[in-house]
Scaffold this active site. Structure first.
Site, PDB file in Angstrom:
ATOM      1  N   GLY A  90      -1.898   2.098   0.084  1.00 22.54           N
ATOM      2  CA  GLY A  90      -1.787   3.245  -0.736  1.00 22.54           C
ATOM      3  C   GLY A  90      -1.605   2.891  -2.216  1.00 22.54           C
ATOM      4  N   GLU A  91      -0.733   1.921  -2.552  1.00 18.57           N
ATOM      5  CA  GLU A  91      -0.569   1.345  -4.032  1.00 18.57           C
ATOM      6  C   GLU A  91      -1.972   1.026  -4.489  1.00 18.57           C
ATOM      7  OE1 GLU A  91       2.257  -1.370  -6.609  1.00 18.57           O
ATOM      8  OE2 GLU A  91       2.443  -1.359  -4.527  1.00 18.57           O
ATOM      9  N   ALA A  92      -2.776   0.225  -3.671  1.00 17.84           N
ATOM     10  CA  ALA A  92      -3.928  -0.329  -4.275  1.00 17.84           C
ATOM     11  C   ALA A  92      -4.806   0.986  -4.575  1.00 17.84           C
ATOM     12  CB  ALA A  92      -4.722  -1.021  -3.127  1.00 17.84           C
ATOM     13  N   LEU A 102       1.899   0.971   2.531  1.00 15.71           N
ATOM     14  CA  LEU A 102       2.270   0.858   1.152  1.00 15.71           C
ATOM     15  C   LEU A 102       1.296   0.069   0.162  1.00 15.71           C
ATOM     16  CD1 LEU A 102       5.908   0.839   1.929  1.00 15.71           C
ATOM     17  CD2 LEU A 102       5.049   1.897  -0.150  1.00 15.71           C
TER      18      LEU A 102
END
Length: 144
Positions: A65-67, A62
């Site tokens: 992926g968010e970065a 997460l």
């Protein structure tokens, strides 16, 4: 993340924002392979990002992926002299990994003037999907 800087306000063109790794990204071993409005691609080792059962940590998936999805949004925002902030992220974990390297790829679902939505795929070295994320970012005026 660093804010984009305008190239020349008189010709209404803006410099594309270039990815700068943050402290967590560096600790996780993230490497940038591609960065454009159409696609951002990075890699990350599984080693050093495992949970107590020896599997790639879901939180690591997460976080990376968010970065990567946020970087993609900021690159798009920079074309308008704006920046982006995350407002929603969700993920589905499909399979686990114990070793090797994962590839993280963000591609746009929607590139608007106010909101962006990106799909972020995390795959293993065999190209198998480990995790699918969807991230929505709000585009805002940069604060100087």
């Amino acid at each position: 993340m660093n804010a984009p800087s305008p190239q020349d306000a008189s010709d209404n063109q803006h410099e594309l924002w270039k990815i700068t790794l943050g402290e967590l990204d560096e600790k996780m071993g993230v490497k940038i392979l591609e960065e454009s409005v159409e696609r951002v691609v990075a890699t990350m080792p599984v080693e050093g990002n495992r949970q107590s059962f020896g599997l790639l940590h879901g939180g690591a998936s997460l976080a990376v992926g968010e970065a990567v999805g946020s970087w993609a949004a900021v690159i798009h925002a920079s074309t308008m002299g704006k920046t982006a902030v995350g407002v929603d992220v969700s993920a589905t974990h499909h399979r686990s990994a114990r070793e090797g390297q994962v590839t993280i790829t963000a591609t746009p679902i929607h590139l608007g003037g106010t909101l962006t939505t990106h799909e972020v795929l995390i795959t293993n070295e065999a190209g198998q999907r480990l995790c699918t994320l969807r991230i929505t970012n709000l585009l805002m005026k940069r604060k100087n």
